[in-house]
Design a protein around this motif. Structure first.
Motif, PDB file in Angstrom:
ATOM      1  N   GLN A   1     -79.987 -50.613  -5.871  1.00 39.66           N
ATOM      2  CA  GLN A   1     -79.294 -51.746  -6.460  1.00 39.66           C
ATOM      3  C   GLN A   1     -79.889 -53.053  -5.958  1.00 39.66           C
ATOM      4  N   SER A   2     -79.393 -54.131  -6.532  1.00 37.24           N
ATOM      5  CA  SER A   2     -79.913 -55.432  -6.132  1.00 37.24           C
ATOM      6  C   SER A   2     -79.609 -55.644  -4.647  1.00 37.24           C
ATOM      7  N   ALA A   3     -80.616 -56.127  -3.917  1.00 40.50           N
ATOM      8  CA  ALA A   3     -80.468 -56.279  -2.470  1.00 40.50           C
ATOM      9  C   ALA A   3     -79.348 -57.259  -2.143  1.00 40.50           C
ATOM     10  N   GLU A   4     -79.220 -58.285  -2.970  1.00 43.33           N
ATOM     11  CA  GLU A   4     -78.177 -59.285  -2.718  1.00 43.33           C
ATOM     12  C   GLU A   4     -76.787 -58.658  -2.837  1.00 43.33           C
ATOM     13  N   ASP A   5     -76.637 -57.722  -3.768  1.00 43.04           N
ATOM     14  CA  ASP A   5     -75.328 -57.083  -3.943  1.00 43.04           C
ATOM     15  C   ASP A   5     -74.964 -56.233  -2.730  1.00 43.04           C
ATOM     16  N   LEU A   6     -75.950 -55.460  -2.274  1.00 37.80           N
ATOM     17  CA  LEU A   6     -75.651 -54.531  -1.183  1.00 37.80           C
ATOM     18  C   LEU A   6     -75.494 -55.270   0.139  1.00 37.80           C
ATOM     19  N   LEU A   7     -76.244 -56.349   0.295  1.00 42.00           N
ATOM     20  CA  LEU A   7     -76.261 -57.048   1.567  1.00 42.00           C
ATOM     21  C   LEU A   7     -75.687 -58.442   1.419  1.00 42.00           C
ATOM     22  N   ALA A   8     -74.536 -58.504   0.770  1.00 42.52           N
ATOM     23  CA  ALA A   8     -73.960 -59.806   0.460  1.00 42.52           C
ATOM     24  C   ALA A   8     -73.751 -60.631   1.727  1.00 42.52           C
ATOM     25  N   GLN A   9     -73.606 -59.948   2.870  1.00 49.65           N
ATOM     26  CA  GLN A   9     -73.285 -60.707   4.081  1.00 49.65           C
ATOM     27  C   GLN A   9     -74.493 -61.405   4.696  1.00 49.65           C
TER      28      GLN A   9
ATOM     29  N   PRO B   1    -102.427 -68.577  -6.063  1.00 47.21           N
ATOM     30  CA  PRO B   1    -103.174 -68.534  -7.315  1.00 47.21           C
ATOM     31  C   PRO B   1    -102.270 -68.278  -8.513  1.00 47.21           C
ATOM     32  N   GLN B   2    -101.169 -67.616  -8.304  1.00 47.91           N
ATOM     33  CA  GLN B   2    -100.251 -67.337  -9.394  1.00 47.91           C
ATOM     34  C   GLN B   2     -98.891 -67.077  -8.780  1.00 47.91           C
ATOM     35  N   THR B   3     -97.879 -67.188  -9.585  1.00 43.58           N
ATOM     36  CA  THR B   3     -96.548 -66.878  -9.060  1.00 43.58           C
ATOM     37  C   THR B   3     -96.339 -65.377  -9.195  1.00 43.58           C
ATOM     38  N   PRO B   4     -96.323 -64.659  -8.086  1.00 40.57           N
ATOM     39  CA  PRO B   4     -96.190 -63.216  -8.216  1.00 40.57           C
ATOM     40  C   PRO B   4     -94.748 -62.847  -8.565  1.00 40.57           C
ATOM     41  N   LEU B   5     -94.639 -61.751  -9.258  1.00 43.48           N
ATOM     42  CA  LEU B   5     -93.325 -61.231  -9.605  1.00 43.48           C
ATOM     43  C   LEU B   5     -92.837 -60.430  -8.406  1.00 43.48           C
ATOM     44  N   GLN B   6     -91.747 -60.867  -7.814  1.00 45.23           N
ATOM     45  CA  GLN B   6     -91.230 -60.154  -6.648  1.00 45.23           C
ATOM     46  C   GLN B   6     -89.959 -59.420  -7.033  1.00 45.23           C
ATOM     47  N   ILE B   7     -89.901 -58.172  -6.648  1.00 44.33           N
ATOM     48  CA  ILE B   7     -88.731 -57.369  -6.942  1.00 44.33           C
ATOM     49  C   ILE B   7     -88.171 -56.907  -5.608  1.00 44.33           C
ATOM     50  N   LYS B   8     -86.908 -57.065  -5.389  1.00 42.44           N
ATOM     51  CA  LYS B   8     -86.325 -56.462  -4.189  1.00 42.44           C
ATOM     52  C   LYS B   8     -85.090 -55.660  -4.570  1.00 42.44           C
ATOM     53  N   ARG B   9     -85.055 -54.463  -4.025  1.00 42.76           N
ATOM     54  CA  ARG B   9     -83.960 -53.552  -4.331  1.00 42.76           C
ATOM     55  C   ARG B   9     -83.525 -52.866  -3.051  1.00 42.76           C
ATOM     56  N   ALA B  10     -82.306 -52.475  -2.974  1.00 42.02           N
ATOM     57  CA  ALA B  10     -81.790 -51.876  -1.757  1.00 42.02           C
ATOM     58  C   ALA B  10     -81.092 -50.564  -2.068  1.00 42.02           C
ATOM     59  N   LYS B  11     -81.164 -49.666  -1.126  1.00 36.52           N
ATOM     60  CA  LYS B  11     -80.493 -48.385  -1.277  1.00 36.52           C
ATOM     61  C   LYS B  11     -79.700 -48.112  -0.014  1.00 36.52           C
ATOM     62  N   GLN B  12     -78.475 -47.681  -0.228  1.00 38.50           N
ATOM     63  CA  GLN B  12     -77.665 -47.289   0.915  1.00 38.50           C
ATOM     64  C   GLN B  12     -78.095 -45.888   1.290  1.00 38.50           C
ATOM     65  N   LEU B  13     -78.597 -45.734   2.497  1.00 34.23           N
ATOM     66  CA  LEU B  13     -78.985 -44.391   2.922  1.00 34.23           C
ATOM     67  C   LEU B  13     -77.703 -43.677   3.292  1.00 34.23           C
ATOM     68  N   ASP B  14     -77.418 -42.639   2.539  1.00 32.48           N
ATOM     69  CA  ASP B  14     -76.127 -41.965   2.689  1.00 32.48           C
ATOM     70  C   ASP B  14     -76.174 -41.092   3.926  1.00 32.48           C
TER      71      ASP B  14
ATOM     72  N   LEU C   1     -86.441 -52.598  -0.109  1.00 34.89           N
ATOM     73  CA  LEU C   1     -87.853 -52.687  -0.431  1.00 34.89           C
ATOM     74  C   LEU C   1     -88.108 -53.929  -1.260  1.00 34.89           C
ATOM     75  N   GLU C   2     -89.111 -54.676  -0.842  1.00 32.45           N
ATOM     76  CA  GLU C   2     -89.509 -55.837  -1.623  1.00 32.45           C
ATOM     77  C   GLU C   2     -90.927 -55.566  -2.099  1.00 32.45           C
ATOM     78  N   VAL C   3     -91.122 -55.681  -3.377  1.00 31.08           N
ATOM     79  CA  VAL C   3     -92.399 -55.297  -3.969  1.00 31.08           C
ATOM     80  C   VAL C   3     -92.984 -56.506  -4.685  1.00 31.08           C
ATOM     81  N   GLU C   4     -94.257 -56.734  -4.466  1.00 34.11           N
ATOM     82  CA  GLU C   4     -94.907 -57.891  -5.071  1.00 34.11           C
ATOM     83  C   GLU C   4     -96.283 -57.472  -5.562  1.00 34.11           C
ATOM     84  N   GLN C   5     -96.522 -57.744  -6.805  1.00 33.58           N
ATOM     85  CA  GLN C   5     -97.840 -57.417  -7.363  1.00 33.58           C
ATOM     86  C   GLN C   5     -98.790 -58.545  -6.995  1.00 33.58           C
TER      87      GLN C   5
END
Lengths: 224, 317
Positions: B185-193, B208-221, B235-239
């Motif tokens: 899920q969205s990292a901001e949602d999971l880690l609102a604090q 050189p360019q604005t990279p597309l950054q994706i960050k997602r979070a998973k609760q390790l059960d 995980l934050e991923v940037e191309q």
């Protein structure tokens, strides 16, 4: 719900006799709410009972029918919004027809009340003029194509910097623009840019489409 | 299933086209100036809406907000008729043309294709049936499975999705396209604090360019395995460019805790299971982080260990 007469392969039985429909109804309720089996029997029941339902030319008929299907799914076994179906009291079709006719009546009464309001607000010619339609006929907001074009121009400088390696001309701005309708085919773009369409398509999928999708999501549709 | 049945008249499921569906379809169509596109959008919208109302009557929820068929920019640029069923995946609901031809998109990830014949004069649609997958752009209507079997198909997929979750392969290239596996899920949602700080600094004016950054979070059960210790894997991923993807991995405590459990270890392993990077928490660490870079298609895994318990998440860039 009581125990059922006999079990047979449900898929092979395609008749819609009252007994068969009652059997399907009871069968559905043997499985818990939300289970695949329950949903399967409900689907079958809906499919088979339909030809036994009341039918008329009311403009609200389809809405009333949609509500009837929801009513069936919610109240056949548990009675979530009304008393649950009792197979000893009525056949499935009779039970549903009663509900369907009430909904048709509701819609008709609501429409009458609506017409009365329109006529009093808009004078004598109001009988056939739909107010909502009149208001919607003059949208000031340009169609989505123009909004996408504006967004693209506003972000042109930034999007031009995002490009295929060693090919600054094949950039996010250019590809989004070319793929707007009437779009250039990938083959035409391959010929023009001298880069394989697979590379172009993959770049578009990874760099252009997500940005376009994000814009569309935030933008939404003009509401009328 | 022990029996099969073609989409004969008996097997089709007739479903109402409601006023609301017509209204939405017209509203969407009005947003498109070109008549061909407007008509395509109108028919696709009706097909999606009919399937949605069928599923919702059965109690199966759908998510229009993440369906491309509800996105005006996607409607404009592609022939989209998808419907997301949360926790299961993306369905395709194709309107059948008059000649009985049903064209489906290829090369897109779908959990099933439903053929919908619209009879607008009668105000109703026929759900002719579905296929779990397609090989050709033309859907053979004689190959359709009856809608009676559709709920079972969705349930099997959901079961599969749940069963796979532990060993699921997370595809980061799909993230860059805007698709996320369930559980992320969205990292901001999971880690609102937490006040979020980006893992990658923008290189000032020289970017050189604005990279597309994706960050997602998973609760390790870890509830069962690590007692009460719950952690978030972010995980934050940037191309960076066509051949390089930057990855930032962080672990945060969850459930209002300030610190990670002491001795929590995270390791990054490559495709041969060789440890490439490792980090371990001390007595009062708020988070752990590792940065690395990889090529598209490269596999790696993240192993999170506390004491003798360990959880592995597998990724492919």
């Amino acid at each position: 719900m009581r125990i059922i007469l006999k079990r047979s392969n449900p898929g092979l039985l395609m008749n819609n006799s009252p007994d068969e429909l009652r059997r399907l109804a009871c069968e559905a309720c043997r499985y818990c709410l939300g289970s695949a089996e329950r949903q399967r029997y409900l689907t079958q029941l809906i499919r088979l009972v339909k030809s036994r339902l009341w039918r008329d030319n009311s403009p609200h008929y389809q809405d009333a029918l949609q509500q009837t299907w929801i009513y069936l799914c919610q109240n056949l076994c548990e009675g979530k919004t009304a008393k649950p179906y009792d197979p000893d009291v009525a056949s499935v079709a009779t039970w549903l027809n009663a509900y369907l006719k009430f909904r048709l009546l509701d819609f008709e009464q609501a429409a009458q009340a609506d017409r009365a309001r329109h006529v009093s607000a808009y004078g004598e010619d109001g009988a056939t003029t739909d107010v909502v339609e009149t208001l919607a006929a003059k949208p000031e907001i340009p169609p989505i194509l123009e909004r996408v074009q504006d967004w693209l121009e506003q972000n042109a400088a930034e999007f031009r910097k995002i490009h295929v390696v060693h090919h600054p001309k094949i950039n996010c701005y250019e590809l989004i623009l070319r793929r707007l309708p009437p779009e250039a085919s990938w083959q035409a773009l391959e010929d023009e840019f001298g880069v394989s369409y697979k590379t172009l398509e993959s770049f578009y999928r990874r760099q252009c489409k997500p940005r376009l999708r994000e814009f569309g999501r935030a933008e939404g549709h003009i509401s009328s | 299933m022990t029996y099969s049945q073609s989409a004969t008249d008996a097997a089709r499921l007739i479903w109402p086209i409601t006023q609301q569906g017509k209204r939405i379809a017209q509203q969407f169509a009005r947003d498109h100036g070109l008549p061909d596109i407007a008509e395509r959008v109108r028919r696709n919208t009706l097909a999606v809406w009919v399937l949605l109302e069928f599923l919702e009557a059965l109690g199966i929820l759908t998510d229009l907000a993440t369906s491309d068929s509800w996105n005006p920019a996607m409607q404009l640029t592609e022939d989209v008729a998808d419907l997301v069923v949360p926790g299961v995946g993306r369905l395709e609901c194709r309107p059948v043309e008059e000649a009985g031809v049903c064209t489906v998109p290829l090369g897109v990830e779908r959990i099933g294709y439903v053929a919908v014949a619209l009879d607008e004069a009668a105000g109703e649609a026929s759900l002719l049936g579905f296929v779990p997958e397609v090989a050709l752009a033309q859907l053979g209507l004689d190959r359709l499975q009856p809608m009676d079997d559709f709920p079972t198909h969705l349930h099997q997929l959901r079961q599969g999705a749940l069963g796979q979750e532990a060993s699921q392969l997370t595809r980061l290239s799909r993230w860059l396209e805007g698709y996320f596996e369930s559980g992320w899920q969205s990292a901001e949602d999971l880690l609102a604090q937490y006040l979020w700080t980006p893992a990658f600094r923008q290189g000032g004016q020289s970017a050189p360019q604005t990279p597309l950054q994706i960050k997602r979070a998973k609760q390790l059960d870890l509830g069962l395995k690590l007692g009460a210790e719950q952690v978030a894997l972010v995980l934050e991923v940037e191309q960076e460019n066509e051949s390089a993807v930057n990855i930032g991995l962080r672990l945060y405590p969850l459930e209002g805790r300030l610190y990670l459990p002491e001795g929590l270890t995270v390791k990054i392993l490559d495709g041969e299971n060789t440890v490439c990077l490792t980090a371990q928490s001390r007595s009062a660490d708020n988070y752990l982080q590792l940065y690395f870079r990889g090529h598209p298609g490269e596999p790696f895994s993240a192993q999170v260990t506390l004491g003798d318990v360990s959880i592995v998440e597998n990724f492919i860039i």
